[in-house]
Design a protein around this motif. Structure first.
Motif, PDB file in Angstrom:
ATOM      1  N   GLU A   1      -1.767   4.036  14.144  1.00 54.71           N
ATOM      2  CA  GLU A   1      -1.395   3.775  12.746  1.00 54.71           C
ATOM      3  C   GLU A   1      -0.925   5.038  12.041  1.00 54.71           C
ATOM      4  O   GLU A   1      -0.081   4.981  11.137  1.00 54.71           O
ATOM      5  N   ARG A   2      -1.435   6.183  12.414  1.00 55.02           N
ATOM      6  CA  ARG A   2      -1.002   7.444  11.797  1.00 55.02           C
ATOM      7  C   ARG A   2       0.449   7.762  12.129  1.00 55.02           C
ATOM      8  O   ARG A   2       1.111   8.468  11.362  1.00 55.02           O
ATOM      9  N   ARG A   3       0.942   7.243  13.235  1.00 52.60           N
ATOM     10  CA  ARG A   3       2.286   7.594  13.701  1.00 52.60           C
ATOM     11  C   ARG A   3       3.327   6.521  13.409  1.00 52.60           C
ATOM     12  O   ARG A   3       4.515   6.749  13.644  1.00 52.60           O
TER      13      ARG A   3
ATOM     14  N   TRP B   1      -6.514   4.085  15.211  1.00 55.80           N
ATOM     15  CA  TRP B   1      -6.295   5.099  14.163  1.00 55.80           C
ATOM     16  C   TRP B   1      -5.098   5.985  14.513  1.00 55.80           C
ATOM     17  O   TRP B   1      -4.244   6.258  13.658  1.00 55.80           O
ATOM     18  N   ALA B   2      -5.028   6.424  15.774  1.00 59.34           N
ATOM     19  CA  ALA B   2      -3.933   7.301  16.205  1.00 59.34           C
ATOM     20  C   ALA B   2      -2.586   6.579  16.125  1.00 59.34           C
ATOM     21  O   ALA B   2      -1.585   7.172  15.699  1.00 59.34           O
TER      22      ALA B   2
ATOM     23  N   ARG C   1      -8.710   4.861   3.455  1.00 63.55           N
ATOM     24  CA  ARG C   1      -9.506   5.904   2.807  1.00 63.55           C
ATOM     25  C   ARG C   1      -9.701   5.645   1.314  1.00 63.55           C
ATOM     26  O   ARG C   1     -10.511   6.333   0.676  1.00 63.55           O
TER      27      ARG C   1
ATOM     28  N   ALA D   1      -2.003   1.067   6.725  1.00 62.92           N
ATOM     29  CA  ALA D   1      -1.826   2.505   6.550  1.00 62.92           C
ATOM     30  C   ALA D   1      -3.184   3.202   6.415  1.00 62.92           C
ATOM     31  O   ALA D   1      -4.082   2.708   5.723  1.00 62.92           O
ATOM     32  N   ILE D   2      -3.325   4.337   7.067  1.00 60.41           N
ATOM     33  CA  ILE D   2      -4.584   5.075   7.043  1.00 60.41           C
ATOM     34  C   ILE D   2      -4.962   5.484   5.620  1.00 60.41           C
ATOM     35  O   ILE D   2      -6.143   5.491   5.260  1.00 60.41           O
ATOM     36  N   ARG D   3      -3.970   5.795   4.818  1.00 60.94           N
ATOM     37  CA  ARG D   3      -4.274   6.218   3.445  1.00 60.94           C
ATOM     38  C   ARG D   3      -4.950   5.094   2.663  1.00 60.94           C
ATOM     39  O   ARG D   3      -5.730   5.347   1.752  1.00 60.94           O
TER      40      ARG D   3
END
Length: 469
Positions: A260-262, A257-258, A274, A269-271
């Motif tokens: 992919e956020r960066r 998760w960390a 969700r 993609a984290i978005r």
């Protein structure tokens, strides 16, 4: 959250195929997916002989399957997403090359550890189904996409139920290596067909390059998750190994998760994770497999062969009554499910499959001591689960995936299917072990409960763009 998806009505990067060209593409993809299916199902009857050939007992064959399916679970999201950057044809040929290398090793290996390595390499073929679904979406008209996907998806249930039977005969008469010779021949044919038929080039709308950091961290997470579900859970929830694997699962997912956020161009993609286009599809697929796979491929099989507490059938008669009918009905009805999805929508097809699977499961659980009723309920699952539910899950994963990452959702869905199957068996196994006192009904009811959860989650799945009108 609304994301731009890859529905068949929005793909414009290349002309759509029809007529004989479309038929040629579908036939090629069938051969390509059969290559992987043979490494999965045709090999199964030969597992005891493989272990015995190297002086091992039946337990020695377990890694030949567990490591194979773990490799496949990793290959699906990684190779699938890589194809967004290098093209579908190139990715399929790379996967087939790895499969060929593993198959040659399986044929020539002098030791069991090298045979396991060969099986791990063969697991790369797990990406073939996902790639095939995406190729169909990108190259065929919307009106035939569902039917064609159903035709290819039908192979995932086995080649008409004959592959395992033929694999057993070949093992008895020619030895287990003969199976890998067949796999090698089919893989070579598939590679030639792919070169000649599958369009080359990188999909439009995809930017950046492959996120190997994300791929690596996701692979580590899948390894921890798989071992936690299989070995950690069987050892007991509070056993040190279970706690260690659980910690590794949580930490590895947090790392993924960390990362992919960066990343500017992440693996996933984290978005998207969700959004309603992603998590309900992943959750539905995992729960559906956890419920139905455990019922069809574990509890019912054990029930049918249990002399003291079940029906006391022989292995061959058990397979004939409980495994062959749903496999054959699934092959026949998957194209029909795709046809209905093309005309009435993927969501309707998904919920029809989920609802009727739930109803069939309830009947099997309520009348678990009646041979005829269970046989009929299991056969009905071949239509509702293997045909409708499985086809619609794969179709939705393709049409809901975003334009800038067309393989992201199909890859995650493919990985979740394998995880769900393992999870379901782990959950029902303790109850089947108590069949002498409890019977098999409690284990079947657990599968029904999981399937009910999958059915409920399916109502959170977002509608594809072409179904919103």
């Amino acid at each position: 959250m609304k994301i731009s998806t890859t529905s068949p009505t929005t793909i414009q990067e290349q002309p759509k195929l029809d007529g004989w060209r479309a038929a040629g593409l579908i036939s090629t993809l069938i051969v390509a997916t059969v290559t992987f299916q043979l490494t999965a199902s045709m090999v199964t009857p030969a597992l005891p002989q493989m272990a015995a050939a190297f002086g091992e007992g039946p337990a020695g064959a377990a890694p030949l399957q567990s490591m194979f399916f773990l490799a496949a679970a990793i290959a699906v999201p990684v190779i699938g997403r890589w194809s967004d950057f290098i093209g579908r044809r190139a990715a399929m040929l790379i996967a087939l090359t790895i499969v060929v290398a593993g198959t040659v090793l399986c044929i020539l290996t002098p030791t069991l550890p090298l045979l396991i390595v060969g099986r791990i390499l063969q697991g790369a073929g797990g990406a073939m189904f996902t790639l095939a679904y995406i190729v169909l979406n990108e190259n065929l008209h919307a009106r035939v996409f569902g039917v064609s996907l159903g035709v290819v998806a039908a192979i995932s249930g086995g080649v008409g139920g004959l592959d395992g039977f033929i694999g057993g005969l070949m093992t008895e008469r020619l030895g287990f290596r003969s199976i890998f010779v067949v796999v090698l021949a089919v893989a070579v044919i598939a590679a030639v067909c792919i070169v000649k038929v599958v369009p080359k080039g990188r999909p439009q709308g995809v930017r950046g390059s492959m996120d190997w950091w994300g791929a690596g961290s996701l692979s580590v997470f899948l390894i921890f998750l798989t071992y936690f579900v299989s070995e950690g859970s069987s050892a007991g929830r509070t056993a040190p190994i279970a706690l260690a694997l659980l910690a590794g699962t949580v930490v590895s997912f947090a790392v993924f998760w960390a990362i992919e956020r960066r990343r500017s161009h992440p693996l996933i993609a984290i978005r998207y994770l969700r959004s309603r286009q992603f998590w309900p599809v992943i959750a539905t697929s995992m729960l559906a497999l956890a419920g139905m796979f455990a019922m069809l491929n574990f509890t019912v099989v054990v029930l049918s062969q249990d002399v003291q507490n079940g029906f006391g059938l022989s292995p061959s008669l058990s397979a004939l009554l409980f495994l062959a009918p749903p496999a054959l009905l699934g092959v026949c009805t998957a194209p029909l499910a795709g046809w209905i999805a093309d005309r009435r929508g993927w969501l309707l097809t998904l919920r029809l499959g989920g609802g009727f699977s739930l109803a069939s499961g309830i009947v099997a659980a309520a009348f678990s001591d009646n041979l005829l009723v269970v046989v009929l309920a299991v056969a009905a699952l071949g239509i509702s689960y293997t045909g409708f539910l499985f086809t619609s899950i794969n179709g939705l994963s393709v049409v809901l995936s975003p334009k800038d990452a067309p393989a992201a959702l199909p890859g995650l869905t493919g990985a979740s299917l394998g995880t769900g199957a393992g999870l379901g068996v782990v959950l029902v196994q303790p109850l089947t072990a108590q069949a002498a006192s409890l019977g098999y009904s409690p284990a079947l009811w657990v599968s029904v409960g999981i399937t009910a959860a999958a059915f409920l989650v399916s109502f959170f799945v977002a509608a594809p763009n072409r179904e919103k009108a």
